[in-house]
Design a protein around this motif. Structure first.
Motif, short mmCIF file in Angstrom:
data_model
loop_
_atom_site.label_atom_id
_atom_site.label_comp_id
_atom_site.label_asym_id
_atom_site.label_seq_id
_atom_site.Cartn_x
_atom_site.Cartn_y
_atom_site.Cartn_z
N ILE A 306 42.09 -42.89 51.22
CA ILE A 306 41.60 -41.64 51.80
C ILE A 306 40.24 -41.33 51.19
N VAL A 307 39.24 -41.14 52.05
CA VAL A 307 37.86 -40.89 51.63
C VAL A 307 37.51 -39.44 51.92
N VAL A 308 36.99 -38.75 50.93
CA VAL A 308 36.60 -37.34 51.09
C VAL A 308 35.27 -37.13 50.38
N ASN A 309 34.41 -36.28 50.94
CA ASN A 309 33.15 -36.00 50.28
C ASN A 309 33.28 -34.80 49.35
N TYR A 310 32.38 -34.75 48.37
CA TYR A 310 32.42 -33.70 47.34
C TYR A 310 32.51 -32.30 47.94
N GLU A 311 31.75 -32.09 49.02
CA GLU A 311 31.64 -30.74 49.57
C GLU A 311 32.95 -30.22 50.14
N LEU A 312 33.90 -31.11 50.45
CA LEU A 312 35.17 -30.68 51.04
C LEU A 312 36.29 -30.52 50.02
N LEU A 313 36.04 -30.87 48.77
CA LEU A 313 37.10 -30.79 47.77
C LEU A 313 37.63 -29.36 47.63
N ASP A 314 36.75 -28.38 47.77
CA ASP A 314 37.18 -27.00 47.63
C ASP A 314 38.31 -26.66 48.59
N ARG A 315 38.28 -27.26 49.78
CA ARG A 315 39.30 -26.99 50.79
C ARG A 315 40.57 -27.80 50.58
N HIS A 316 40.45 -28.97 49.95
CA HIS A 316 41.55 -29.92 49.95
C HIS A 316 42.12 -30.25 48.57
N VAL A 317 41.58 -29.63 47.53
CA VAL A 317 41.99 -30.01 46.18
C VAL A 317 43.48 -29.78 45.94
N GLY A 318 44.06 -28.78 46.60
CA GLY A 318 45.47 -28.47 46.39
C GLY A 318 46.39 -29.62 46.74
N TRP A 319 46.33 -30.09 47.99
CA TRP A 319 47.24 -31.16 48.41
C TRP A 319 46.84 -32.50 47.82
N ILE A 320 45.53 -32.70 47.58
CA ILE A 320 45.09 -33.98 47.01
C ILE A 320 45.74 -34.22 45.65
N GLY A 321 45.81 -33.18 44.84
CA GLY A 321 46.39 -33.33 43.51
C GLY A 321 47.87 -33.67 43.53
N ASP A 322 48.54 -33.37 44.64
CA ASP A 322 49.99 -33.60 44.74
C ASP A 322 50.36 -34.81 45.60
N HIS A 323 49.37 -35.52 46.09
CA HIS A 323 49.63 -36.53 47.11
C HIS A 323 50.19 -37.83 46.54
N GLY A 324 50.20 -37.98 45.24
CA GLY A 324 50.74 -39.20 44.65
C GLY A 324 49.75 -40.33 44.56
N PHE A 325 48.45 -40.03 44.48
CA PHE A 325 47.45 -41.09 44.37
C PHE A 325 47.66 -41.87 43.07
N ARG A 326 47.54 -43.20 43.18
CA ARG A 326 47.66 -44.08 42.01
C ARG A 326 46.32 -44.66 41.59
N GLY A 327 45.28 -44.23 42.26
CA GLY A 327 43.94 -44.65 41.91
C GLY A 327 42.94 -43.64 42.43
N MET A 328 41.80 -43.53 41.74
CA MET A 328 40.77 -42.57 42.14
C MET A 328 39.40 -43.16 41.84
N VAL A 329 38.54 -43.17 42.83
CA VAL A 329 37.18 -43.67 42.69
C VAL A 329 36.22 -42.51 42.95
N VAL A 330 35.27 -42.32 42.06
CA VAL A 330 34.23 -41.31 42.25
C VAL A 330 32.91 -42.04 42.39
N ASP A 331 32.34 -42.01 43.60
CA ASP A 331 31.07 -42.70 43.86
C ASP A 331 29.91 -41.77 43.52
N GLU A 332 28.77 -42.38 43.11
CA GLU A 332 27.61 -41.62 42.66
C GLU A 332 28.07 -40.58 41.63
N ALA A 333 28.72 -41.07 40.59
CA ALA A 333 29.40 -40.20 39.63
C ALA A 333 28.45 -39.28 38.89
N HIS A 334 27.14 -39.55 38.93
CA HIS A 334 26.21 -38.62 38.31
C HIS A 334 26.20 -37.28 39.04
#
Length: 707
Positions: A306-334
């Protein structure tokens, strides 16, 4: 045989009866009673959120306890887990009618006082030891825009309340305590800021070996295969700081495959969101990928990636944290360097919640920023990776620091501490270091999503153009039928007529007025100008000097505005400049280390200019011929260039822009491969424009026939 009567107990009950009696002992029957009451009340319209949350929490705790209980036989454990599954299924059915109940399961929602009280009552009734009262956790404030996409709810229903995975070995125990009391984050940063010149910023990686199944026709470069070997050997936290053009995206996607880190969350800038989806389909075609747009109405909650941009995290952070992800990649981490920013807070929160559910998830931060610049910015990245917390190193890094046998008072602590951090998972390779692995020059397409309103307008213009072409074609067919009879009309598409219709449209087109292929491509160029300049700014910060090419002055103006806002110093080459001004612009770019970008007109700077101080080129607008494109790239790829050159061609996704890019590549023989300087038959501007219209009309007619 003589012992068989003993299988009966007093009162004539059999062992089966005893088992049924045992089924009424413990926490499970208490949960069953509570969930039946909850279901009945909900059907009657009395929604009890406290009871729902309490039952769900006890189910989770009991599932984890059963899996960890070594005193149970497999049969006993399976039986109890099946009973819990039945309770979880009733909970899911109940929540299906009241979807807001799912939000009560989010880690960012504090346990309500009522749920806490009911949970303790159920635990006591089930004969469990009840811990001392814990302080109530205050839930952080949440945006009113929080959403939970329908597909995500469906995915939760299919596997409700999955227990956390803590199967990985525990972190090392600290046997030494010499660093207790020392402030360590400052010395760690200093060890990078004042490192010995030339010291490696890359951990030792194993020799490359086959670790993942690659799609047909794709091969890994040596430096990419080494990282995957490390992941296969157990590396789970990676700061991948390779220079742009070395395939960080591919390495991250394949690392998830090597670690089986699915579902995988990828957080990216908006400008590269589409490209991530395309690369995922290319490198891991067996895995499904879904991109979050807006409120996530189209997201696939079952997707592996599942790919999401930084600007949308505010809307989706709730369910994302509970979705059971086993990996997380942060692109352009700066992008998360400012810890106080909302995007950084969301990323850190999600990372913590992923680690709460999975003992050793795959966590990758991707950035091309050299480690010796703005070293303070890396504190947030290290925290995302779990190497440090707010004030100190976490257990794994602390153990490595203790192994040095030194403290910050010792002279040798700083290089040893720096190496300890690098060995946690810093991977940094430069183009010049792996030059033998990559082409001398290549073109990399970067699809971008246009602003929503602008995209709608451009799509409408494309539909208008396509409709005009179809009407012309239909009129020609009708005229042929009238004058030559039905036998003169082919059964399928008349491809010769298609080309003639496209030619008529092209001859009627005007570069400045009307909605035609020329004006449309120019509109697209203006629409993506800001995105192209933003990507140039990212490259400048991470890889060094960048040459930015555009065809039109308004695109150059937009680029200058964006670069100024980003704090990037730049100079320009325009057609109306004097010779002295032009010479000074080139000298400033080539000689002044503070001037990071030169914004060039394709026509004014396409020939006769040496800009080889850079190795990255951004092509903000498409050329109509490969020759014009190649001439621009050759301002950088010249004799004396010591690094591989990458030209980043910005493509407006889902527009005629992508169609034209494909035609240019097909004609010139580029097609996503490295340029080798070989002579190619030149394609005229007229041919590419004509082929674009032919392709557009043919697709429209084919779609109509198949409808």
């Amino acid at each position: 045989m003589a012992d068989r009567p003993q299988s009966r107990s007093r009162g004539g009950r059999t062992n089966g009866s005893r088992r049924r009696a045992d089924d009424n002992v413990g926490i499970t029957p208490v949960l069953a009673k509570a969930v039946r009451r909850l279901q009945a009340d909900t059907r009657a319209g009395n929604v009890d959120g406290d009871r729902f949350q309490a039952v769900a929490l006890v189910v989770r705790d009991e599932r984890a306890r059963l899996k960890a209980d070594t005193g149970l036989t497999e049969a006993q454990r399976d039986n109890e887990l099946r009973r819990l599954d039945g309770i979880a299924a009733i909970l899911a059915q109940t929540a299906a009618g009241v979807p807001s109940l799912f939000m009560l399961l989010s880690d960012d929602v504090g346990i309500t006082p009522g749920a806490r009280r009911l949970k303790r009552e159920m635990e006591r009734a089930g004969g469990l030891e009840v811990a001392e009262e814990e302080p109530v956790r205050v839930a952080p404030e949440r945006s009113e825009r929080q959403v939970v996409p329908r597909s995500v709810l469906q995915a939760q229903l299919s596997n409700p309340f999955m227990a956390p995975d803590f199967s990985a070995p525990p972190p090392p125990r600290l046997t030494e305590r010499r660093l207790v009391g020392w402030e360590l984050l400052g010395p760690l940063l200093s060890s990078f800021e004042h490192a010995t010149p030339g010291v490696s910023s890359c951990m030792a990686l194993p020799e490359p070996r086959p670790t993942v199944l690659l799609p047909p026709g794709i091969e890994l470069m040596d430096h990419q295969a080494r990282l995957l070997s490390g992941v296969a050997d157990g590396l789970r936290t990676v700061l991948l700081a390779d220079e742009p053009g070395l395939g960080k995206t591919a390495q991250a996607l394949l690392a998830a495959q090597a670690a089986q880190a699915y579902p995988l969350l990828v957080v990216v800038p908006n400008v590269v969101k589409t490209n991530w989806a395309r690369e995922a389909a290319r490198w891991t075609p067996a895995r499904t990928v879904s991109v979050v747009h807006g409120n996530g109405d189209d997201v696939d909650g079952y997707a592996d990636i599942i790919v999401v941009n930084y600007e949308l995290l505010d809307r989706h952070v709730g369910w994302i944290g509970d979705h059971g992800f086993r990996g997380m990649v942060v692109d352009e981490a700066h992008f998360i360097k400012n810890k106080k920013s909302q995007r950084s807070q969301h990323v850190l929160e999600i990372a913590d919640r992923v680690r709460q559910r999975v003992a050793r998830p795959l966590m990758m931060a991707l950035t091309g920023t050299p480690l010796i610049n703005d070293v303070d910015d890396f504190l947030t990245i290290w925290q995302f990776l779990g190497w440090i917390d707010e004030k100190k190193p976490t257990t794994m890094l602390m153990a490595r620091l203790e192994e040095t046998g030194l403290t910050p008072a010792d002279f040798g602590f700083y290089p040893a501490a720096r190496q300890a951090v690098v060995d946690m998972g810093i991977v940094r390779r430069r183009k010049v270091d792996v030059a033998a692995d990559i082409p001398a020059r290549r073109i990399a397409d970067l699809p971008v999503e246009l602003d929503e309103a602008e995209a709608r307008s451009i799509h409408a213009a494309e539909r208008e153009l396509a409709l005009r072409l179809v009407n012309r074609y239909d009129s020609a067919i009708a005229a042929r039928r009238e004058h030559r009879g039905e036998s003169a009309v082919p059964d399928g598409i008349d491809h010769e007529l298609v080309r003639r219709v496209a030619g008529w449209e092209l001859s009627d087109a005007d570069d400045e007025t009307g909605e035609n292929v020329f004006s449309m491509v120019r509109r697209i160029g203006r629409a993506k100008a800001g995105l192209a300049a933003d990507y140039a700014a990212q490259l400048a910060r991470s890889a060094g000097k960048v040459v930015f090419f555009a065809k039109h002055l308004d695109v150059m103006d937009t680029a200058g505005e964006v670069l100024t806002k980003r704090g990037i110093r730049f100079t320009e080459i325009r057609g109306n400049q004097s010779t002295a001004t032009r010479t000074k612009a080139i000298d400033d770019f080539t000689s002044d280390p503070e001037v990071q970008v030169i914004v060039c007109s394709l026509t004014a700077a396409g020939v006769g200019v040496n800009l080889q101080v850079a190795s990255d080129v951004v092509l903000a607008e498409l050329s109509w011929t490969d020759a014009e494109q190649t001439q621009a790239i050759d301002r950088v790829h010249r004799i004396g260039q010591t690094e591989p050159v990458t030209a980043w061609r910005i493509i407006a996704a889902q527009t005629i822009d992508a169609r034209i890019a494909g035609l240019i590549d097909a004609k010139a023989g580029l097609a996503a491969r490295a340029l080798d300087g070989a002579s190619e038959e030149e394609t005229s501007t007229l041919d590419v424009r004509l082929e674009a219209l032919v392709s557009l009309l043919t697709d429209q007619l084919a779609a109509r026939e198949s409808a």
